[in-house]
Structure formats: structure tokens, C-alpha cells
Design an enzyme around this catalytic site. Sequence first.
Site, mmCIF file in Angstrom:
data_model
loop_
_atom_site.group_PDB
_atom_site.id
_atom_site.type_symbol
_atom_site.label_atom_id
_atom_site.label_comp_id
_atom_site.label_asym_id
_atom_site.label_seq_id
_atom_site.Cartn_x
_atom_site.Cartn_y
_atom_site.Cartn_z
ATOM 1 C CD GLU A 1 0.867 8.881 9.794
ATOM 2 O OE1 GLU A 1 0.562 8.986 10.735
ATOM 3 O OE2 GLU A 1 0.764 6.897 9.529
ATOM 4 C CB CYS B 1 3.058 2.298 2.524
ATOM 5 S SG CYS B 1 1.432 2.742 2.794
ATOM 6 C CD GLU C 1 5.367 -1.280 3.146
ATOM 7 O OE1 GLU C 1 5.023 -0.384 3.226
ATOM 8 O OE2 GLU C 1 4.144 -3.020 3.950
ATOM 9 C CB CYS D 1 2.787 -1.170 -0.403
ATOM 10 S SG CYS D 1 3.120 0.497 -0.061
HETATM 11 N N1 THU Z 1 1.962 1.236 6.255
HETATM 12 C C1 THU Z 1 1.986 1.312 5.628
HETATM 13 O O1 THU Z 1 3.561 2.046 6.078
HETATM 14 N N2 THU Z 1 2.453 0.144 5.155
HETATM 15 C C2 THU Z 1 1.184 -0.492 4.559
HETATM 16 O O2 THU Z 1 1.917 -1.626 3.883
HETATM 17 C C3 THU Z 1 -0.231 -0.305 5.123
HETATM 18 C C4 THU Z 1 0.308 0.984 5.958
HETATM 19 C C5 THU Z 1 1.242 2.635 6.700
HETATM 20 C C6 THU Z 1 1.101 4.105 6.102
HETATM 21 C C7 THU Z 1 0.178 5.032 7.292
HETATM 22 O O3 THU Z 1 0.552 5.537 7.714
HETATM 23 C C8 THU Z 1 0.104 4.086 8.489
HETATM 24 O O4 THU Z 1 0.505 2.594 7.963
HETATM 25 C C9 THU Z 1 -1.848 3.914 9.045
HETATM 26 O O5 THU Z 1 -2.041 3.496 7.704
#
Ligand code: THU
Length: 162
Positions: free
Chosen positions: A64, A73, A75, A115
Site C-alpha cells: 500500500e 494487489c 496477485e 488482477c
Molecule cells: N487487495 C489485494 O491485494 N488483492 C485483491 O484482489 C483485492 C485487494 C489488497 C489491496 C489493498 O492493499 C487491500 O487489499 C484492501 O483493498
Amino acid sequence: MKKEEIKVSYSIFQNPEELPEKDLVLLQRAEKALTGSYSPYSDFRVGAAVLLANGEIVEGANQENAAYPSGLCAERVALFYASAKYENIPVVALAITARSARFEVTRPVPPCGSCCQVMAETESRFGEQIRVILRGESGPAFVVEGINNLLPFMFHPEMLKK
Ligand code: THU
């Protein structure tokens, strides 16, 4: 006017111990990857593990940023790292898991639209479907075969051609 329906399918494993051995190993690697999450804004950790055709497993976790859209994300961290490190090796499977500092994640967490779009590109690139294994902190595991079952209206590279 005519209406069409698209059906998606997936397998549910109420007891994740019943997953095929390879899926279970990949899911465990996704769980291990959770430690690499940098998620001070959402307190939501996501771990991903990518299995490549050469047997290598690449892990990723969400990253983040104070400027929220600059984060990435789990993935995509894993898929992009796999592509950068192992050039031209097809992706066979992807496992995803998540934990929250605020509640127990009891449902499988699917990949977000962006993703899915990256997964669509990866499938087109290598001409092979990606097996997706999803599980929260507890509860069932889902297995989804290919991006068609996650994002049926994906934008794929062939659409850029006449
Ligand atoms: N997030 C992921 O890493 N993968 C996803 O497919 C959905 C969301 C993360 C992004 C962010 O850091 C946190 O989850 C909240 O949305």
C-alpha cells in the site's frame, strides 16, 4: 432483443485438507507470503503464490501507499515478479489468501478486476488457463479453472487486432 446467459463454475472444498496436494502446497505458500504485506491503511493483508510451469513458486503480497492508488494487489505483485524473474515461463496456478486485523476472513477472497485483467493477459500470452485457489483465514476453499470463470467479459489482446 435477445438475452444470453454466461455460466461460471468453480469447485468448493469445505475442508481445504481435501484439496489436491499441489493446491494445498501453493495455498500454504500464499499464507507464508502474508508476512510480506505492507498494508497500514487497510489492515487487510493479502498473500499470493504463483506456480510456474518450471515448478518454481513466486510469492507476492499487497503493497500500500499513502497515495492510495499507487499501491498494488498481492496477485499483481506476484504475477509481475514471476514474469520479470522467469521470462516466458507459463503460469500454471495462483493461490490467494487474506487476513484482516479487524475480523476473521471466513470467505475466499477473489482477485479484483484489475488482477483478473492481468491474469487474462497472462493466459493469452502463454495460451494456458490459470488454476486459481482461493481461501480466507478459515472456511472453504474454492478452485476456479481459468479467467473465463472469473471475468467472462475480459478484454483480451486479440481485441486490439482487426
Ligand atoms: N487487495 C489485494 O491485494 N488483492 C485483491 O484482489 C483485492 C485487494 C489488497 C489491496 C489493498 O492493499 C487491500 O487489499 C484492501 O483493498
